[in-house]
Structures are given as structure tokens and as C-alpha cells.
Enzyme design. Sequence first.
Site, short mmCIF file in Angstrom:
data_model
loop_
_atom_site.label_atom_id
_atom_site.label_comp_id
_atom_site.label_asym_id
_atom_site.label_seq_id
_atom_site.Cartn_x
_atom_site.Cartn_y
_atom_site.Cartn_z
N GLY A 92 0.81 -1.21 0.00
CA GLY A 92 0.00 0.00 0.00
C GLY A 92 0.85 1.26 0.00
O GLY A 92 2.04 1.23 0.31
N GLY A 183 6.67 -3.23 3.21
CA GLY A 183 6.45 -3.66 4.58
C GLY A 183 6.74 -5.12 4.81
O GLY A 183 7.54 -5.75 4.12
N THR A 186 6.37 -7.47 1.81
CA THR A 186 7.43 -7.20 0.83
C THR A 186 8.76 -7.77 1.30
O THR A 186 9.51 -8.36 0.50
CB THR A 186 7.58 -5.68 0.63
OG1 THR A 186 6.32 -5.15 0.20
CG2 THR A 186 8.65 -5.36 -0.40
N ASP A 214 2.08 1.41 9.84
CA ASP A 214 1.68 0.99 11.19
C ASP A 214 2.85 0.97 12.17
O ASP A 214 2.64 0.76 13.36
CB ASP A 214 1.07 -0.41 11.15
CG ASP A 214 -0.25 -0.45 10.39
OD1 ASP A 214 -0.80 0.62 10.11
OD2 ASP A 214 -0.72 -1.56 10.08
N MET A 257 -5.45 3.61 10.68
CA MET A 257 -4.72 2.41 10.30
C MET A 257 -4.14 1.74 11.54
O MET A 257 -3.95 2.39 12.56
CB MET A 257 -3.58 2.74 9.33
CG MET A 257 -4.05 3.31 8.00
SD MET A 257 -4.55 5.02 8.12
CE MET A 257 -3.01 5.82 8.47
N GLY A 258 -3.84 0.45 11.40
CA GLY A 258 -3.29 -0.33 12.50
C GLY A 258 -3.95 -1.69 12.56
O GLY A 258 -4.88 -1.90 13.34
N GLU A 313 -7.93 0.00 13.02
CA GLU A 313 -8.71 -0.91 12.18
C GLU A 313 -8.71 -2.35 12.68
O GLU A 313 -9.66 -3.10 12.44
CB GLU A 313 -8.19 -0.88 10.74
CG GLU A 313 -6.75 -1.34 10.59
CD GLU A 313 -6.24 -1.22 9.17
OE1 GLU A 313 -6.90 -1.75 8.26
OE2 GLU A 313 -5.18 -0.61 8.98
N TYR A 365 -7.17 6.33 3.43
CA TYR A 365 -6.52 6.48 2.14
C TYR A 365 -6.03 7.91 1.89
O TYR A 365 -5.06 8.11 1.16
CB TYR A 365 -7.46 6.01 1.02
CG TYR A 365 -7.63 4.51 1.03
CD1 TYR A 365 -6.60 3.68 0.60
CD2 TYR A 365 -8.79 3.92 1.52
CE1 TYR A 365 -6.73 2.30 0.64
CE2 TYR A 365 -8.93 2.54 1.56
CZ TYR A 365 -7.89 1.73 1.12
OH TYR A 365 -8.01 0.37 1.17
N ILE A 366 -6.68 8.87 2.52
CA ILE A 366 -6.20 10.25 2.44
C ILE A 366 -4.84 10.36 3.12
O ILE A 366 -3.91 11.00 2.61
CB ILE A 366 -7.21 11.22 3.09
CG1 ILE A 366 -8.53 11.20 2.32
CG2 ILE A 366 -6.65 12.63 3.16
CD1 ILE A 366 -9.66 11.93 3.01
#
Length: 460
Positions: A92, A183, A186, A214, A257-258, A313, A365-366
Site C-alpha cells: 500500500g 512492509g 514485501t 503501522d 490504520m493499524g 482498524e 486512504y487520504i
Amino acid sequence: MTQEELHEIDFNVKNLGNCNVPSPIILSKIEGDEVYDYVNEGDRILYDGSTRAILEYQTTGNAPISFEKAGPREKLYFDPSKTKVAIVTCGGLCPGLNNVIRGLVMQLYRRYGVSNVVGVKYGLMGFMPQYKFPFVPLTPDIVDRIHLQGGSYLSSSRGAQDSSVIVDTLQRENINILFCIGGDGTMRAAQKIADEIEKRGVKIAVSCVPKTIDNDISFIDKSFGFETAFSQASDICIKAHNEAKGAYNGIAIVKLMGRDSGFIAANTTLATGDVNFALIPEMKFDLYGEKGLINQIKKRVEARQHALIIVAEGAGQFFFEKSDERDASGNVKYSDIGIYLKDKIQEQFKKEGFPCSIKYIDPSYIIRSAAANSNDSKFCNQLAQNAVHAAMAGKTAFTVGHWNGAFTILPIRAAVKERKRINLESELWWNVLESTSQPNRMLNDDNEPAETHAETPKLD
């Protein structure tokens, strides 16, 4: 992770071979001459430099756990004039991706004289012949201003690809060094690529620059983009706080996020000072009952007529049936805890005849696509510089990191062994509780939370 488990991890980074090429970077080997010194192979950074840890090492006779210090070496493995480098961004989006790309290119060209650098489009898909994505040239002129933009100049993708085909492409394109920016997933893919390279007996270095919004990579105290992420989240939470205060019994819920770690939620809470409840994946909590979340929210709203709630999340996933469905990166798909909380709070307050106005905001996403702030931009450049130093010296299957105030390199396998999570007994979490004034525990029964259908992630 226990001391015994830590001592079982190999923190030694692999080398492709002997280094015989003089570095074009002229530094010193003499301490005190006001010139930065080359880093020696034996230079290491302690995992735990506390007095307690040092005394324990002296008592047990165990060698201290440490990481290899990053930095320029006097001798290189690769001849800069004959070296070709590929750079790929995966997973992402995250603030700072373009900064790292730019930093790598600038360091390779301007410090080492490596003039053959290419970018791989759309993540690991860019190595797959069937997609026919051409490699793109990367020069200082091309990347000069990309750090002012969010997103990735090379674009990205999620999901695994065949490591054998990737190595075929690397060999066909005569790539000597591969930089993977990504991350946990990857880095696991990069390890498979490095394993395939080693199996074939070819000399290609694989280097990772860890990208996780994160901040959940083990043995790395901060990942790039994290600071920008919680700074952006803080601005959004300030506005959400205004929304909550703008209505009678106003409640604002912000989902951040998280997936498995609550670092963004925790740091955003501390940065704003306005958050009343911070919910993270590492904690258990009940919804109902005297000590449950909803009753605690009601008490707060009755006292102050508004409340601001941050939820990561991955928090509260024990309220849902366990799913076997996975996303392209191989992660279990999580249910939407933000919508769930909004509906349950609204439903319970309606049942009790308690008037409220709930606003729900999901800015994920922002935040992900924002450009890096100044401190993150600086950090990205430093990570890139140190990744290049190590790769040019023939280090492979490593990730660059930062620990105890110094830049480090450590094996990919060590970095991905276990996700970094918030310790609920840590100073960080205590600071969050002091800031929010939320109860230390929101459980009616100290054994297990009500309505639990699935196990919570294992905590550090």
C-alpha cells in the site's frame, strides 16, 4: 519476546563476498580528526543498553544482543562503474515512498558514481514478463522533485509473485542490486528472492527499506511515513473533535490504520490531547455492562456533552466471526470495527432513550497518499543513504533500520520474525491512558471479554 528467544535469533547480515574495491567516498579512520570515520565490520549497536541489561550480560556471560551499525565502508564489493541497480515499491501507499526513491538515486549517482539505475513499475508485477511493464530509467534529473508528491513515482501493487521468475528477470536485465521498499509482506518476498539468488549461486544483493505506516516492524524503532501518518491523523482528529463539540451529546468516531499494532492511534492520541477513548488491537474490551465501552462513553458524554473516539482498524476483531478470507497481500481480511462500533453505540443509546449525534470518519486512504513531512523526509533520505552504503559493500538479505539513536542493518528474517506491538504495560500506553482518562481496563470480567468469537493476536 523473551531473552532466550532473542538469543536464538541470528542478527548477522550476510555478505556476498570479500570487499576489494576502494570506496569513492573518502573518509577517515582516525578518531578525533573532525572527519567522519568509516564503519568497521565489528561496529554494532546494542539492543538494550540499560544498566540492568549490561549487568545481566556480565552475570550470565552471554554476548549482548546487538545489530550491525549502518554506514559507509572503506572497501566495496561492487565496482560502481559496472553496477546496475533496480528499485521497486510494493504494498500500500505510504508517505515518503518518493523520498526514499529519490534518496536512493541521489546517493547512487552522486556519492558512488553508479549511473545505471532503473525503476520497476507496479511492484513485483513489474518483474513478470506477461505484464510487459518496461523498466524506467531513474536519474537525478528525473527524480529531482518527486519527493514533493505523495504516492509512488513507480506505482505499486500487492500480492506475491514467483521468486524464480523475478530472479530470472534480474539475471536477464543484469541487475546487481535490488532495493525493495515495502512492509512485512514485501520483506518476506525479498527474502524468498534472496534465497533463490543464493540457491543459483549468483551475486545479486537484496536490500529492503522498511515501509509500514503501522510502525510494526520488529527491532526498528520507527519506520518512515509513520510520523507523517499520525500528524495527518491528528489534524483530522482535531476537526472531528470540533464536530463532536458542535452537537449536543456529540460523538465522533475516527478509524485509523493499524491492523495488529496501535501505534498510529496511540501517537495521534498523544499528539492531539483531545481523544477520550483510544482503542487498539492489543487491548481487550467489552461493549456492554457496567465497565464496558458503551457505558464508559455514556458517562463521558453525560459529564461533558461530547466524546472523541479513535479506533485502530484491527481493534475489536474478537467481536466478529473469524474469517479465512485474505487480501492480495495474504493478510486476513478484517471486519469494519468502525461501522460496527457506530451501529452498536447508536443502537444501545436509542434503546436507553439517550439522545446523541454520532459522526463516523475513515480517513485512511487520504493519510496514506500524503506527502512526507519535513522530519519524515529527512529520515527517508538517511535510510536511503545507509541502504546504499550497505548494498554497495555486498550486504544482502538485509533491511536498514534505526535503533537506540543509530542507523542499523539487520537480516530480513530477524525483522519479520514477529510483528512489533504495543506493550500494555509500557510507558507509551500509560501516557495514552493519562491523556484520555479512559479506564485502564474496560472488562466486566478480568478473564475474557464478552461476545468473544475469535482469539486476539498474541501480545509481546
